[in-house]
Design an enzyme around this catalytic site. Structure first.
Site, short mmCIF file in Angstrom:
data_model
loop_
_atom_site.label_atom_id
_atom_site.label_comp_id
_atom_site.label_asym_id
_atom_site.label_seq_id
_atom_site.Cartn_x
_atom_site.Cartn_y
_atom_site.Cartn_z
N LYS A 86 109.91 45.39 37.15
CA LYS A 86 109.84 45.93 35.78
C LYS A 86 111.09 46.78 35.45
CE LYS A 86 104.78 46.03 35.59
NZ LYS A 86 103.59 46.86 35.25
N ARG A 113 100.45 39.94 46.34
CA ARG A 113 99.55 40.91 45.70
C ARG A 113 99.27 42.06 46.67
NH1 ARG A 113 97.77 41.16 40.18
NH2 ARG A 113 95.64 41.65 40.76
N THR A 155 96.94 48.50 41.45
CA THR A 155 97.63 48.72 40.16
C THR A 155 98.18 50.14 40.03
OG1 THR A 155 96.18 47.10 39.09
CG2 THR A 155 97.29 48.69 37.65
N ARG A 163 103.86 49.78 45.67
CA ARG A 163 103.49 50.75 44.63
C ARG A 163 103.24 52.15 45.21
NH1 ARG A 163 99.77 46.49 41.20
NH2 ARG A 163 101.39 45.81 39.75
N ASN A 187 104.38 51.26 37.66
CA ASN A 187 104.00 50.74 38.99
C ASN A 187 104.98 49.67 39.48
OD1 ASN A 187 103.24 48.72 37.32
ND2 ASN A 187 101.07 48.72 37.86
N HIS A 236 105.17 43.52 38.66
CA HIS A 236 104.01 42.69 38.30
C HIS A 236 103.92 41.56 39.31
CE1 HIS A 236 101.39 40.03 35.89
NE2 HIS A 236 102.17 39.07 36.35
P1 GDP Z 1 98.16 44.67 37.25
O1 GDP Z 1 97.68 43.23 37.23
O2 GDP Z 1 98.00 45.29 38.61
O3 GDP Z 1 99.56 44.86 36.71
O4 GDP Z 1 97.19 45.54 36.30
P2 GDP Z 1 96.59 45.32 34.82
O5 GDP Z 1 96.77 43.91 34.35
O6 GDP Z 1 95.22 45.90 34.84
O7 GDP Z 1 97.49 46.28 33.91
C1 GDP Z 1 98.73 45.90 33.40
C2 GDP Z 1 99.67 47.10 33.43
O8 GDP Z 1 99.20 48.12 32.51
C3 GDP Z 1 99.76 47.81 34.77
O9 GDP Z 1 100.64 47.15 35.65
C4 GDP Z 1 100.23 49.20 34.35
O10 GDP Z 1 101.62 49.24 34.14
C5 GDP Z 1 99.53 49.42 33.00
N1 GDP Z 1 98.27 50.16 33.14
C6 GDP Z 1 97.13 49.73 33.75
N2 GDP Z 1 96.16 50.66 33.66
C7 GDP Z 1 96.68 51.71 32.98
C8 GDP Z 1 96.14 52.99 32.55
O11 GDP Z 1 94.99 53.37 32.80
N3 GDP Z 1 96.98 53.79 31.84
C9 GDP Z 1 98.25 53.44 31.54
N4 GDP Z 1 99.01 54.29 30.83
N5 GDP Z 1 98.79 52.25 31.93
C10 GDP Z 1 98.01 51.39 32.64
#
Ligand code: GDP
Length: 183
Positions: A9, A118, A124, A135, A155, A158
């Site tokens: 990212k 993963r 996440t 992470r 984080n 992706h």
């Molecule tokens: P991933 O598959 O592990 O990337 O997780 P998700 O698809 O659930 O979320 C997408 C992205 O949104 C994450 O990689 C984070 O950058 C962001 N994100 C997820 N949860 C949160 C949250 O609770 N708060 C904030 N500000 N960002 C979040």
């Protein structure tokens, strides 16, 4: 051979972590099958990330739960307590960040590539990730701080979800098709 897609990212690219992350994947025995610097408009990232009500509700609920655990007044902080509205907010922050600068899209190939990558990336949220994962090892960010600063959790990376599907195909094939349509 199995394959997966990672995106390093923008904030990780700015921190100069690309080489380190690629080295980690190569040491795991994975091969870089395709790689590209990406700088796309918000519309592209809106297509890349899921934009259905289910995702919004889910993301919103996770944020609400995190705020509850940390005694944060969600209404005061985010202006709403509606999970779907909060989920849309998180997606907007994410899309804005992803279109803010260069990121690196990489196709990695190897036995068990999807699940290994993963696992190597970790949970996440860096504050709940396990030591030894990317992470955990490279970030101290948390949703409390990120929500406060109205930005996505930084984080770093992706990685395609092995259990998700998009538009009738696996998430990984959908993800790869967005960057490398001929692969
Ligand atoms: P991933 O598959 O592990 O990337 O997780 P998700 O698809 O659930 O979320 C997408 C992205 O949104 C994450 O990689 C984070 O950058 C962001 N994100 C997820 N949860 C949160 C949250 O609770 N708060 C904030 N500000 N960002 C979040």
């Amino acid at each position: 051979m199995k394959r997966t897609l990672v995106i390093i990212k923008p904030h990780a690219v700015q921190r100069g972590l690309v080489g380190e992350f690629l080295t980690r994947f190569e040491r795991m025995g994975l091969k870089i099958a395709a790689i590209q610097v990406v700088n796309e408009q918000p519309e592209f990232w809106e297509r890349f990330y899921p934009s259905d009500e289910h995702w919004y509700e889910n993301a919103g609920r996770k944020t609400l739960e995190n705020c509850r655990q940390n005694d944060i007044d969600v209404q005061e902080r985010l202006g709403t307590t509606d999970p779907a509205a909060i989920g849309r907010m998180v997606m907007r922050w994410l899309v804005d960040h992803m279109s803010s600068g260069d990121s690196i899209a990489v196709v990695l190939e190897g036995n068990e590539a999807l699940r290994k990558v993963r696992a190597a990336c970790g949970a996440t949220l860096p504050n709940t990730a396990t030591p030894g994962t990317i992470r955990f090892d490279y970030s101290t960010d948390s949703p409390t701080l990120a929500n406060d600063e109205k930005r996505p959790v930084y984080n770093l990376i992706h990685a395609s979800d092995p259990d998700e599907s998009r538009n009738g195909q696996s998430a990984v094939e959908y993800d790869i098709g967005m960057f490398f349509p001929h692969r």
